[in-house]
Design a protein around this motif. Structure first.
Motif, PDB file in Angstrom:
ATOM      1  N   PRO A 179      38.558  40.618  34.199  1.00  0.00           N
ATOM      2  CA  PRO A 179      37.863  39.353  34.473  1.00  0.00           C
ATOM      3  C   PRO A 179      37.246  39.335  35.869  1.00  0.00           C
ATOM      4  O   PRO A 179      36.202  38.722  36.071  1.00  0.00           O
ATOM      5  CB  PRO A 179      38.948  38.291  34.324  1.00  0.00           C
ATOM      6  N   ILE A 180      37.866  40.013  36.814  1.00  0.00           N
ATOM      7  CA  ILE A 180      37.287  40.080  38.162  1.00  0.00           C
ATOM      8  C   ILE A 180      35.975  40.842  38.111  1.00  0.00           C
ATOM      9  O   ILE A 180      34.960  40.404  38.669  1.00  0.00           O
ATOM     10  CB  ILE A 180      38.274  40.722  39.162  1.00  0.00           C
ATOM     11  N   ALA A 181      35.966  41.978  37.441  1.00  0.00           N
ATOM     12  CA  ALA A 181      34.737  42.779  37.343  1.00  0.00           C
ATOM     13  C   ALA A 181      33.645  42.018  36.604  1.00  0.00           C
ATOM     14  O   ALA A 181      32.480  42.039  37.018  1.00  0.00           O
ATOM     15  CB  ALA A 181      35.031  44.105  36.663  1.00  0.00           C
ATOM     16  N   THR A 191      28.067  44.251  44.003  1.00  0.00           N
ATOM     17  CA  THR A 191      28.764  45.521  43.866  1.00  0.00           C
ATOM     18  C   THR A 191      30.190  45.333  44.358  1.00  0.00           C
ATOM     19  O   THR A 191      30.507  44.323  45.015  1.00  0.00           O
ATOM     20  CB  THR A 191      28.099  46.626  44.708  1.00  0.00           C
ATOM     21  N   GLN A 192      31.037  46.286  44.070  1.00  0.00           N
ATOM     22  CA  GLN A 192      32.400  46.234  44.599  1.00  0.00           C
ATOM     23  C   GLN A 192      32.361  46.195  46.122  1.00  0.00           C
ATOM     24  O   GLN A 192      33.126  45.452  46.746  1.00  0.00           O
ATOM     25  CB  GLN A 192      33.214  47.437  44.132  1.00  0.00           C
ATOM     26  N   THR A 193      31.489  46.968  46.713  1.00  0.00           N
ATOM     27  CA  THR A 193      31.380  47.011  48.176  1.00  0.00           C
ATOM     28  C   THR A 193      30.947  45.670  48.740  1.00  0.00           C
ATOM     29  O   THR A 193      31.508  45.185  49.731  1.00  0.00           O
ATOM     30  CB  THR A 193      30.403  48.122  48.605  1.00  0.00           C
ATOM     31  N   SER A 214      38.402  47.826  43.608  1.00  0.00           N
ATOM     32  CA  SER A 214      38.540  48.729  42.472  1.00  0.00           C
ATOM     33  C   SER A 214      39.946  48.662  41.884  1.00  0.00           C
ATOM     34  O   SER A 214      40.119  48.629  40.658  1.00  0.00           O
ATOM     35  CB  SER A 214      38.223  50.161  42.895  1.00  0.00           C
ATOM     36  N   ARG A 215      40.944  48.623  42.733  1.00  0.00           N
ATOM     37  CA  ARG A 215      42.325  48.539  42.260  1.00  0.00           C
ATOM     38  C   ARG A 215      42.587  47.244  41.512  1.00  0.00           C
ATOM     39  O   ARG A 215      43.297  47.221  40.511  1.00  0.00           O
ATOM     40  CB  ARG A 215      43.292  48.700  43.429  1.00  0.00           C
ATOM     41  N   TRP A 216      42.017  46.134  41.988  1.00  0.00           N
ATOM     42  CA  TRP A 216      42.159  44.862  41.273  1.00  0.00           C
ATOM     43  C   TRP A 216      41.528  44.960  39.893  1.00  0.00           C
ATOM     44  O   TRP A 216      42.097  44.530  38.904  1.00  0.00           O
ATOM     45  CB  TRP A 216      41.481  43.727  42.021  1.00  0.00           C
ATOM     46  N   GLU A 217      40.322  45.513  39.850  1.00  0.00           N
ATOM     47  CA  GLU A 217      39.581  45.579  38.593  1.00  0.00           C
ATOM     48  C   GLU A 217      40.218  46.533  37.587  1.00  0.00           C
ATOM     49  O   GLU A 217      40.032  46.373  36.386  1.00  0.00           O
ATOM     50  CB  GLU A 217      38.133  45.986  38.864  1.00  0.00           C
ATOM     51  N   ARG A 263      46.575  47.012  41.090  1.00  0.00           N
ATOM     52  CA  ARG A 263      47.177  46.052  42.019  1.00  0.00           C
ATOM     53  C   ARG A 263      46.540  44.690  41.777  1.00  0.00           C
ATOM     54  O   ARG A 263      45.374  44.600  41.425  1.00  0.00           O
ATOM     55  CB  ARG A 263      46.913  46.536  43.448  1.00  0.00           C
ATOM     56  N   ALA A 264      47.305  43.647  41.974  1.00  0.00           N
ATOM     57  CA  ALA A 264      46.782  42.283  41.846  1.00  0.00           C
ATOM     58  C   ALA A 264      46.483  41.722  43.233  1.00  0.00           C
ATOM     59  O   ALA A 264      47.193  42.033  44.191  1.00  0.00           O
ATOM     60  CB  ALA A 264      47.804  41.401  41.143  1.00  0.00           C
TER      61      ALA A 264
END
Length: 71
Positions: free
Chosen positions: A15-17, A26-28, A42-45, A49-50
């Motif tokens: 859902p974040i992505a 972008t992620q950046t 990236s880790r969240w998506e 990791r949350a």
């Protein structure tokens, strides 16, 4: 053609992505707005990791949604 790490992802179940892509970020770019690294986003998506609760609220604000929409 080399992989463009700055381009938004095109498919994901996160859902974040989905919200990030809908916002045209972008992620950046999202990482810069939140004061975290691209690797963290990236880790969240990828459910490695949350985000912390306080970060989740800031993330929701940046993405224009409710925190519950991101979990």
């Amino acid at each position: 053609m080399p992989f463009d790490h700055t381009a938004p992802r095109t498919t994901t179940d996160s859902p974040i992505a989905r919200r990030r892509i809908a916002a045209g970020l972008t992620q950046t770019q999202l990482a810069e707005k939140l004061g975290v690294t691209q690797l963290t986003v990236s880790r969240w998506e990828n459910d490695v990791r949350a985000p912390r609760r306080s970060t989740l609220y800031k993330l929701a604000e940046v993405l224009g949604c409710e925190a519950r929409d991101l979990v």
